[in-house]
Scaffold this active site. Structure first.
Site, PDB file in Angstrom:
ATOM      1  CB  THR A 289      -0.927   0.031   1.227  1.00 41.81           C
ATOM      2  OG1 THR A 289      -0.127   0.124   2.424  1.00 41.81           O
ATOM      3  CG2 THR A 289      -1.810  -1.202   1.302  1.00 41.81           C
ATOM      4  CG  ASP A 290      -1.306   4.895  -1.001  1.00 36.18           C
ATOM      5  OD1 ASP A 290      -1.885   4.566   0.071  1.00 36.18           O
ATOM      6  OD2 ASP A 290      -1.919   5.406  -1.958  1.00 36.18           O
ATOM      7  CB  ALA A 291       1.466   7.317   3.019  1.00 39.39           C
ATOM      8  N   GLY A 292      -1.567   5.973   2.578  1.00 33.56           N
ATOM      9  CA  GLY A 292      -2.969   6.020   2.981  1.00 33.56           C
ATOM     10  C   GLY A 292      -3.605   4.650   3.144  1.00 33.56           C
TER      11      GLY A 292
ATOM     12  CB  VAL B  36      -5.072   3.190  -1.296  1.00 34.38           C
ATOM     13  CG1 VAL B  36      -5.607   2.790  -2.654  1.00 34.38           C
ATOM     14  CG2 VAL B  36      -6.145   3.893  -0.474  1.00 34.38           C
TER      15      VAL B  36
END
Length: 139
Positions: free
Chosen positions: A15-18, A20
């Protein structure tokens, strides 16, 4: 018609930092599913076994429709079917799902090549026969 079914959890690394799933990781999920599909048919088609024979599959074309995001800790199911079998290539249709929701749809063309020459070679006849049971005639 049956599908190859591969279950996978989304990990933090995907995932990314969010939280997602990063878009390129859908390609990795699909590759994991194709690898497991071949292994489920026979150990003769593991990456190592094929490389020992001087053969590999390479992706030569890919289309991805991103429909909805997968998120951290989601339980994904990847359904893989064969849309087309040619002498030296196959097109896979892979749907990445969460529950009954389609998240991504991939159409991936792979070619069998000789590792030494980099040239296309015919699919192993045994593999081709085993893959026929997973052919899907419609998208």
């Amino acid at each position: 018609m049956k599908s190859f079914v591969y279950n996978r959890r989304v990990y933090f690394r995907d995932t990314d930092a969010g939280g997602v799933v990063y878009h390129a990781n859908y390609l990795a999920f699909a590759e994991e599913a194709r690898t497991q599909a071949l292994l489920s048919l026979s150990e003769d088609f593991s990456n190592v076994a094929m490389m020992q024979k001087g053969e590999v599959f390479v992706v030569v074309h890919c289309e991805v429709d991103f429909i909805k995001s997968a998120k951290l800790d989601d339980q994904l199911v990847i359904y893989s079917n064969v849309l087309k079998l040619a002498p030296a290539s196959a097109v896979f249709l892979q749907n990445i799902m969460k529950n009954d929701t389609l998240l991504a749809k991939l159409k991936v063309k792979v070619a069998a090549i000789n590792m030494a020459s980099g040239r296309p070679i015919s699919f192993n006849p045994k593999l081709k026969e085993l893959l026929k049971q997973y052919i899907k005639t419609e998208e």
